[in-house]
Design a protein around this motif. Structure first.
Motif, PDB file in Angstrom:
ATOM      1  N   LEU A   1      21.233 -40.278  13.981  1.00  0.00           N
ATOM      2  CA  LEU A   1      20.320 -39.145  13.847  1.00  0.00           C
ATOM      3  C   LEU A   1      20.287 -38.322  15.128  1.00  0.00           C
ATOM      4  N   SER A   2      20.360 -38.967  16.275  1.00  0.00           N
ATOM      5  CA  SER A   2      20.377 -38.247  17.550  1.00  0.00           C
ATOM      6  C   SER A   2      21.599 -37.352  17.656  1.00  0.00           C
ATOM      7  N   GLY A   3      22.751 -37.856  17.259  1.00  0.00           N
ATOM      8  CA  GLY A   3      23.978 -37.069  17.292  1.00  0.00           C
ATOM      9  C   GLY A   3      23.909 -35.880  16.345  1.00  0.00           C
ATOM     10  N   LEU A   4      23.345 -36.092  15.169  1.00  0.00           N
ATOM     11  CA  LEU A   4      23.175 -34.998  14.204  1.00  0.00           C
ATOM     12  C   LEU A   4      22.243 -33.940  14.771  1.00  0.00           C
TER      13      LEU A   4
ATOM     14  N   THR B   1      23.440 -30.087  15.329  1.00  0.00           N
ATOM     15  CA  THR B   1      22.810 -29.026  14.528  1.00  0.00           C
ATOM     16  C   THR B   1      21.763 -28.238  15.304  1.00  0.00           C
ATOM     17  N   GLY B   2      21.156 -28.868  16.319  1.00  0.00           N
ATOM     18  CA  GLY B   2      20.075 -28.225  17.056  1.00  0.00           C
ATOM     19  C   GLY B   2      18.768 -28.199  16.284  1.00  0.00           C
ATOM     20  N   ASP B   3      18.670 -29.011  15.237  1.00  0.00           N
ATOM     21  CA  ASP B   3      17.464 -29.061  14.400  1.00  0.00           C
ATOM     22  C   ASP B   3      16.605 -30.269  14.731  1.00  0.00           C
ATOM     23  N   THR B   4      15.287 -30.112  14.582  1.00  0.00           N
ATOM     24  CA  THR B   4      14.372 -31.240  14.682  1.00  0.00           C
ATOM     25  C   THR B   4      14.509 -32.040  13.397  1.00  0.00           C
ATOM     26  N   LEU B   5      14.708 -33.340  13.518  1.00  0.00           N
ATOM     27  CA  LEU B   5      14.946 -34.187  12.346  1.00  0.00           C
ATOM     28  C   LEU B   5      13.910 -35.303  12.286  1.00  0.00           C
TER      29      LEU B   5
ATOM     30  N   SER C   1      10.609 -45.575  11.643  1.00  0.00           N
ATOM     31  CA  SER C   1      10.554 -44.134  11.393  1.00  0.00           C
ATOM     32  C   SER C   1      10.671 -43.434  12.741  1.00  0.00           C
ATOM     33  N   MET C   2      11.113 -42.162  12.707  1.00  0.00           N
ATOM     34  CA  MET C   2      11.297 -41.455  13.974  1.00  0.00           C
ATOM     35  C   MET C   2      11.346 -39.944  13.776  1.00  0.00           C
ATOM     36  N   VAL C   3      11.103 -39.256  14.889  1.00  0.00           N
ATOM     37  CA  VAL C   3      11.288 -37.811  14.980  1.00  0.00           C
ATOM     38  C   VAL C   3      12.230 -37.584  16.152  1.00  0.00           C
ATOM     39  N   VAL C   4      13.262 -36.760  15.925  1.00  0.00           N
ATOM     40  CA  VAL C   4      14.239 -36.466  16.961  1.00  0.00           C
ATOM     41  C   VAL C   4      14.241 -34.957  17.192  1.00  0.00           C
ATOM     42  N   VAL C   5      13.956 -34.572  18.437  1.00  0.00           N
ATOM     43  CA  VAL C   5      13.815 -33.164  18.806  1.00  0.00           C
ATOM     44  C   VAL C   5      14.954 -32.783  19.753  1.00  0.00           C
ATOM     45  N   PRO C   6      15.665 -31.679  19.462  1.00  0.00           N
ATOM     46  CA  PRO C   6      16.734 -31.268  20.372  1.00  0.00           C
ATOM     47  C   PRO C   6      16.172 -30.724  21.680  1.00  0.00           C
ATOM     48  N   LEU C   7      16.852 -31.014  22.755  1.00  0.00           N
ATOM     49  CA  LEU C   7      16.505 -30.459  24.062  1.00  0.00           C
ATOM     50  C   LEU C   7      17.539 -29.371  24.341  1.00  0.00           C
ATOM     51  N   ILE C   8      17.136 -28.127  24.135  1.00  0.00           N
ATOM     52  CA  ILE C   8      18.046 -26.993  24.206  1.00  0.00           C
ATOM     53  C   ILE C   8      17.805 -26.225  25.498  1.00  0.00           C
ATOM     54  N   CYS C   9      18.882 -26.069  26.266  1.00  0.00           N
ATOM     55  CA  CYS C   9      18.811 -25.348  27.529  1.00  0.00           C
ATOM     56  C   CYS C   9      19.928 -24.328  27.578  1.00  0.00           C
ATOM     57  N   ARG C  10      19.554 -23.087  27.789  1.00  0.00           N
ATOM     58  CA  ARG C  10      20.522 -21.987  27.853  1.00  0.00           C
ATOM     59  C   ARG C  10      21.440 -21.964  26.646  1.00  0.00           C
ATOM     60  N   GLY C  11      20.869 -22.211  25.478  1.00  0.00           N
ATOM     61  CA  GLY C  11      21.615 -22.136  24.230  1.00  0.00           C
ATOM     62  C   GLY C  11      22.413 -23.369  23.864  1.00  0.00           C
ATOM     63  N   ALA C  12      22.441 -24.383  24.726  1.00  0.00           N
ATOM     64  CA  ALA C  12      23.193 -25.602  24.443  1.00  0.00           C
ATOM     65  C   ALA C  12      22.235 -26.785  24.312  1.00  0.00           C
TER      66      ALA C  12
ATOM     67  N   GLU D   1       3.235 -32.086  11.278  1.00  0.00           N
ATOM     68  CA  GLU D   1       2.490 -31.636  12.458  1.00  0.00           C
ATOM     69  C   GLU D   1       3.001 -32.332  13.715  1.00  0.00           C
ATOM     70  N   ASP D   2       3.287 -33.629  13.619  1.00  0.00           N
ATOM     71  CA  ASP D   2       3.856 -34.361  14.757  1.00  0.00           C
ATOM     72  C   ASP D   2       5.195 -33.762  15.162  1.00  0.00           C
ATOM     73  N   ALA D   3       6.048 -33.497  14.170  1.00  0.00           N
ATOM     74  CA  ALA D   3       7.368 -32.935  14.445  1.00  0.00           C
ATOM     75  C   ALA D   3       7.253 -31.563  15.106  1.00  0.00           C
ATOM     76  N   SER D   4       6.350 -30.744  14.617  1.00  0.00           N
ATOM     77  CA  SER D   4       6.149 -29.408  15.176  1.00  0.00           C
ATOM     78  C   SER D   4       5.634 -29.488  16.613  1.00  0.00           C
ATOM     79  N   LEU D   5       4.702 -30.382  16.841  1.00  0.00           N
ATOM     80  CA  LEU D   5       4.131 -30.578  18.166  1.00  0.00           C
ATOM     81  C   LEU D   5       5.201 -31.052  19.156  1.00  0.00           C
ATOM     82  N   LEU D   6       6.013 -32.003  18.737  1.00  0.00           N
ATOM     83  CA  LEU D   6       7.069 -32.517  19.604  1.00  0.00           C
ATOM     84  C   LEU D   6       8.145 -31.464  19.853  1.00  0.00           C
ATOM     85  N   LYS D   7       8.406 -30.610  18.870  1.00  0.00           N
ATOM     86  CA  LYS D   7       9.368 -29.528  19.057  1.00  0.00           C
ATOM     87  C   LYS D   7       8.883 -28.572  20.145  1.00  0.00           C
ATOM     88  N   SER D   8       7.602 -28.234  20.117  1.00  0.00           N
ATOM     89  CA  SER D   8       7.041 -27.365  21.154  1.00  0.00           C
ATOM     90  C   SER D   8       7.137 -28.027  22.523  1.00  0.00           C
TER      91      SER D   8
END
Length: 190
Positions: free
Chosen positions: A77-80, A84-88, A111-122, A140-147
């Motif tokens: 899931l982390s690799g995906l 993709t750059g999507d929160t999963l 269970s888990m939430v995986v949030v991409p760490l995007i810096c300068r578009g990567a 709500e947890d996923a949205s909060l972690l994405k922020s």
């Protein structure tokens, strides 16, 4: 956790990250602890993408002490999330075909939430929070972690840039050995 408590937790996390300054290991340590608290999870980890692998940079809770663990980027899931750059979100690791079940069992993730760490578009890595219970995380947890992930990515990027600059300033570019400035600093410290 009510909304006010969550917002306070996020503000506290941001303040601690800012206070950590330029130390990449300290920033990642704070990130994992605070993400775990914010999401009311049993573990959290910052995984950094290195080639075809994901490397555990820092962990808290059930993944504490697993730093340096290397897993293949693909089939996880982390690799995906990185590609993709999507929160999963995964509600049940035992039945989700996107996860590495063996790795999940090792860290007690159901269970888990995986949030991409995007810096300068990567996407440079992910923040993963996990629970030993199925269906632990809400939208709500996923949205909060994405922020929080957006802020975290910037802090990690700044810390790693600082460390790279510091290394360059203290080593000879040709040999990679310590330079005179570093030698004199160490001599004064002794």
């Amino acid at each position: 956790m009510d909304e006010v408590t969550r917002m306070r937790a996020i503000i506290n996390a941001q303040n601690e990250i800012i206070e950590a300054g330029s130390s990449l290991p300290e920033v990642m340590r704070i990130v994992t602890i605070q993400a775990m608290l914010v999401a009311n999870s049993t573990g959290a980890v910052v995984e950094l993408a290195e080639g075809d692998e994901m490397v555990y940079g820092s962990g808290a809770g059930t993944v504490a002490g697993k730093e340096g663990l290397r897993l293949h980027l693909h089939g996880r899931l982390s690799g995906l999330c990185v590609t993709t750059g999507d929160t999963l979100t995964c509600t049940e690791t035992e039945t989700d075909p996107r996860v590495d079940k063996v790795a999940c069992r090792k860290v007690g993730a159901r269970s888990m939430v995986v949030v991409p760490l995007i810096c300068r578009g990567a996407t440079v890595g992910v923040l993963k929070v996990l629970s030993d219970q199925p269906a632990q995380f809400s939208e709500e947890d996923a949205s909060l972690l994405k922020s929080l992930g957006n802020f975290i990515a910037a802090a990690i990027s700044q810390a790693s840039t600082f460390e790279a600059t510091q290394r360059q300033a203290l080593t000879d570019s040709l040999t990679g050995l310590q330079n005179r400035t570093d030698f004199m600093d160490q001599l004064r410290g002794a």
